[in-house]
Each structure stands twice: as C-alpha cells, then as structure tokens.
Design an enzyme around this catalytic site. Structure first.
Site, PDB file in Angstrom:
ATOM      1  N   HIS A  16     -39.268  68.993 -37.595  1.00  0.00           N
ATOM      2  CA  HIS A  16     -39.206  67.771 -36.852  1.00  0.00           C
ATOM      3  C   HIS A  16     -38.351  67.405 -36.161  1.00  0.00           C
ATOM      4  O   HIS A  16     -37.281  67.952 -36.223  1.00  0.00           O
ATOM      5  CB  HIS A  16     -38.322  67.319 -38.415  1.00  0.00           C
ATOM      6  CG  HIS A  16     -38.130  65.603 -38.327  1.00  0.00           C
ATOM      7  ND1 HIS A  16     -37.285  64.247 -37.208  1.00  0.00           N
ATOM      8  CD2 HIS A  16     -39.464  64.805 -38.847  1.00  0.00           C
ATOM      9  CE1 HIS A  16     -37.697  63.441 -37.403  1.00  0.00           C
ATOM     10  NE2 HIS A  16     -39.231  63.124 -38.811  1.00  0.00           N
ATOM     11  N   SER A  55     -43.149  55.161 -36.668  1.00  0.00           N
ATOM     12  CA  SER A  55     -43.326  53.589 -35.921  1.00  0.00           C
ATOM     13  C   SER A  55     -44.192  53.200 -36.353  1.00  0.00           C
ATOM     14  O   SER A  55     -44.827  51.957 -36.793  1.00  0.00           O
ATOM     15  CB  SER A  55     -42.234  52.978 -34.811  1.00  0.00           C
ATOM     16  OG  SER A  55     -41.118  53.421 -34.259  1.00  0.00           O
ATOM     17  N   GLY A 104     -38.701  55.339 -35.213  1.00  0.00           N
ATOM     18  CA  GLY A 104     -37.303  54.320 -35.558  1.00  0.00           C
ATOM     19  C   GLY A 104     -37.305  53.601 -34.716  1.00  0.00           C
ATOM     20  O   GLY A 104     -36.403  53.256 -34.244  1.00  0.00           O
ATOM     21  N   LYS A 157     -36.126  60.705 -45.299  1.00  0.00           N
ATOM     22  CA  LYS A 157     -34.454  60.931 -44.681  1.00  0.00           C
ATOM     23  C   LYS A 157     -33.762  60.673 -45.479  1.00  0.00           C
ATOM     24  O   LYS A 157     -34.062  61.171 -47.022  1.00  0.00           O
ATOM     25  CB  LYS A 157     -34.327  60.455 -43.329  1.00  0.00           C
ATOM     26  CG  LYS A 157     -35.858  60.297 -42.458  1.00  0.00           C
ATOM     27  CD  LYS A 157     -35.816  59.909 -40.806  1.00  0.00           C
ATOM     28  CE  LYS A 157     -37.675  60.124 -40.551  1.00  0.00           C
ATOM     29  NZ  LYS A 157     -37.102  59.843 -38.894  1.00  0.00           N
ATOM     30  N   GLU A 202     -44.934  63.950 -33.331  1.00  0.00           N
ATOM     31  CA  GLU A 202     -44.322  62.483 -33.357  1.00  0.00           C
ATOM     32  C   GLU A 202     -43.936  62.334 -32.466  1.00  0.00           C
ATOM     33  O   GLU A 202     -42.881  63.463 -32.608  1.00  0.00           O
ATOM     34  CB  GLU A 202     -43.395  62.848 -34.402  1.00  0.00           C
ATOM     35  CG  GLU A 202     -44.412  62.669 -36.185  1.00  0.00           C
ATOM     36  CD  GLU A 202     -42.795  62.842 -37.472  1.00  0.00           C
ATOM     37  OE1 GLU A 202     -43.218  61.463 -37.943  1.00  0.00           O
ATOM     38  OE2 GLU A 202     -41.723  63.268 -37.291  1.00  0.00           O
ATOM     39  N   ASN A 223     -41.814  60.054 -45.221  1.00  0.00           N
ATOM     40  CA  ASN A 223     -39.949  61.406 -45.036  1.00  0.00           C
ATOM     41  C   ASN A 223     -38.876  59.408 -45.345  1.00  0.00           C
ATOM     42  O   ASN A 223     -38.911  59.500 -44.324  1.00  0.00           O
ATOM     43  CB  ASN A 223     -40.149  61.857 -43.886  1.00  0.00           C
ATOM     44  CG  ASN A 223     -39.175  62.041 -43.474  1.00  0.00           C
ATOM     45  OD1 ASN A 223     -37.906  62.638 -44.228  1.00  0.00           O
ATOM     46  ND2 ASN A 223     -39.372  62.871 -42.340  1.00  0.00           N
ATOM     47  N   GLU A 242     -35.774  65.474 -35.685  1.00  0.00           N
ATOM     48  CA  GLU A 242     -33.945  64.973 -35.960  1.00  0.00           C
ATOM     49  C   GLU A 242     -33.492  66.979 -35.952  1.00  0.00           C
ATOM     50  O   GLU A 242     -32.638  66.545 -36.051  1.00  0.00           O
ATOM     51  CB  GLU A 242     -34.332  63.923 -37.326  1.00  0.00           C
ATOM     52  CG  GLU A 242     -34.697  62.881 -36.314  1.00  0.00           C
ATOM     53  CD  GLU A 242     -35.391  61.608 -37.434  1.00  0.00           C
ATOM     54  OE1 GLU A 242     -35.202  61.763 -39.314  1.00  0.00           O
ATOM     55  OE2 GLU A 242     -35.671  60.680 -36.921  1.00  0.00           O
TER      56      GLU A 242
HETATM   57  P1  13P Z   1     -40.619  56.317 -38.609  1.00  0.00           P
HETATM   58  O1  13P Z   1     -41.913  55.881 -39.643  1.00  0.00           O
HETATM   59  O2  13P Z   1     -39.238  55.096 -38.309  1.00  0.00           O
HETATM   60  O3  13P Z   1     -40.727  55.811 -36.817  1.00  0.00           O
HETATM   61  O4  13P Z   1     -40.245  57.607 -39.011  1.00  0.00           O
HETATM   62  C1  13P Z   1     -40.641  58.749 -38.495  1.00  0.00           C
HETATM   63  C2  13P Z   1     -40.496  59.789 -38.867  1.00  0.00           C
HETATM   64  O5  13P Z   1     -39.932  60.421 -37.943  1.00  0.00           O
HETATM   65  C3  13P Z   1     -41.335  60.508 -39.819  1.00  0.00           C
HETATM   66  O6  13P Z   1     -40.908  61.590 -40.172  1.00  0.00           O
END
Ligand code: 13P
Length: 252
Positions: free
Chosen positions: A96, A214, A174, A11, A168, A9, A98
């Site tokens: 997601h 992560s 992150g 982003k 997740e 992803n 976010e």
């Molecule tokens: P990170 O791998 O940066 O923690 O992000 C995970 C994520 O949100 C994938 O959709």
C-alpha cells in the site's frame, strides 16, 4: 472466470465498538452473491473479532493490513503471517502506498512479505500505484511495471494464483479525485498484459485486478463496468456500511 472482489481497507480508523458494529451491519445488509467475495480489512487488534463475526459467511473474508517480513523471532511489535493465518485471516494487503511512504517499504521488503503470506497459504492483495508527478510526466506505465517486476514477478506460476492486484493511483487515494473509468481501465489492461507476458494468457485472465482511490457509490458502477476492473479496494467509503453496501450493488 476470475472473481469479483470488494475489499474494505479500514486503515487506522474506528474504535472497538465501531469496528464491531460496522462488521455486523455489513453482514446483515449484504446478501451472499455468487462470484463476489467481500474482504474486510480492519486493524490488527480487531481481526479475531471480525473473523468470528464472519464465520457463517463463506463469501466474506478477513484481511490484515500488513504482516512481518520475518517468519518469527525477536521482532518486537511485529505480527507474522503464520499468526494471522492461525486466527483465520485469509488475505494480507501489501505494498500500500501509505506503507511505502510512511514506513519506507521498498519493493524488496514487500517481496519478503509476499513470500511470507504465500508460504502461509493466504492470499496477497498487492497494491501498486503512481504519483501525480509520474502521471504528469507520462511515466506512470513504467512506474507500475517496475513495481510489479520487482515484486510479484518473482513468484512462480503456481504462487501468483494467490495474488490479487490493486491499482491505486496515489493521487486518487483519499482525495476525491477518482481516476476516470477509462484511465483505470487503461492501466488495468496494461497490468493484465504484463501478467500475460510473464505467465501466459490463462493466468492473466484469471487474476483479479481491483481499483482503489476515492471509489464511492456514485462512481463504482462506471468503474466496475469496465472489462479489466474486477472490483474495488475501498478506503473512506468502506467505513460507512450504507456506502459499502451500495458499492457492492454496483457490480454489473
Ligand atoms: P480511499 O477510498 O479513501 O481513497 O482509499 C483508498 C485506499 O487507499 C484503499 O486501500
């Protein structure tokens, strides 16, 4: 048996040149492996380009980070599932954290989007995950169950075959605080059991459940060696081709 999947992803990162290069580096440095699919999930505006770069790799698919809850019409700025399908997108990431937190997406809205994706014969990567407070209060299983019951549980047995689940935990995204492989395995097994309770054992065994949060080259092998972890949804580490390729090499 079920597919192993490694999804990146991207982003809201990378300029056009960088997105192009990243896709090319992944193409050159990854060999087609039986039973492992790769899904690259760039921003909307890079989708067409990445689709055309991947055209000769049947194991690499392109996914979108979102789609509209509506089929078509006066929804300025939105992108419909049909438009995505039309340009060769095969997966759509939905739910997601976010999107849930910054764009206030509810389970109800996510379900509308899931229907759009399924109606357009693409696959959903459905994300669920708890906050640190939920985990500290020992409410994480209830929370995940609610997220699943209010969304994908509305799908028929035929429709759920087009869904991949990504667990997740929000506290791991992150932050560098990866869930331990036993924490992740415990939740993945819980999710698979939930699916079994509604759709039966065959479907529960066939559905791929990915871990995200992560995940990186140093912890991927440990995570992917667990029975119910079928791959990863990678954020930060998917932006560096070396890391992504190393994670790809981490499947047992
Ligand atoms: P990170 O791998 O940066 O923690 O992000 C995970 C994520 O949100 C994938 O959709």
């Amino acid at each position: 048996m079920r597919k192993k999947i490694l999804a990146g992803n991207w982003k809201m990162n990378l300029n056009n040149y960088e997105a192009n290069n990243l896709a090319k580096e992944i193409l050159v440095n990854s060999q087609k492996k039986e039973k492992i699919d790769i899904v690259l999930i760039p921003s909307y505006i890079y989708l067409s380009n990445v689709v055309s770069l991947c055209v000769n790799r049947p194991d690499i698919f392109v996914g979108s980070q979102d789609c509209s809850a509506y089929a078509s019409g006066a929804y300025t700025s939105e992108v419909s599932a049909n438009m995505l399908r039309n340009i060769g997108v095969k997966y759509v990431l939905l739910g997601h954290s976010e999107r849930r937190s910054y764009s206030f997406e509810t389970n109800e809205k996510i379900l509308q989007k899931i229907h759009q994706v399924i109606n357009n014969k693409m696959n959903v990567i459905f994300c669920c995950g708890e906050s640190i407070d939920h985990r500290n209060e020992n409410k994480h299983f209830d929370w995940i169950e609610k997220q699943i019951k209010e969304t994908i549980f509305y799908l028929s047995a035929e429709e759920i075959k087009n869904v991949i689940i990504a667990y997740e935990p929000i506290w791991a995204i992150g932050t560098g605080n990866t869930a331990t492989s036993s924490q992740a395995q415990e939740m993945h097994a819980f999710i698979r059991n939930l699916i079994k309770s509604k759709y039966g054992e065959f479907i529960a065994k066939s559905i791929s459940i990915l871990y995200g949060g992560s995940c990186n080259p140093s912890n991927a092998h440990d995570l992917f060696s667990k029975n119910d972890i079928d791959g990863g949804l990678i954020g930060g580490a998917s932006l560096k081709s070396d890391d992504f390729i190393q994670i790809l090499a981490s499947f047992k």
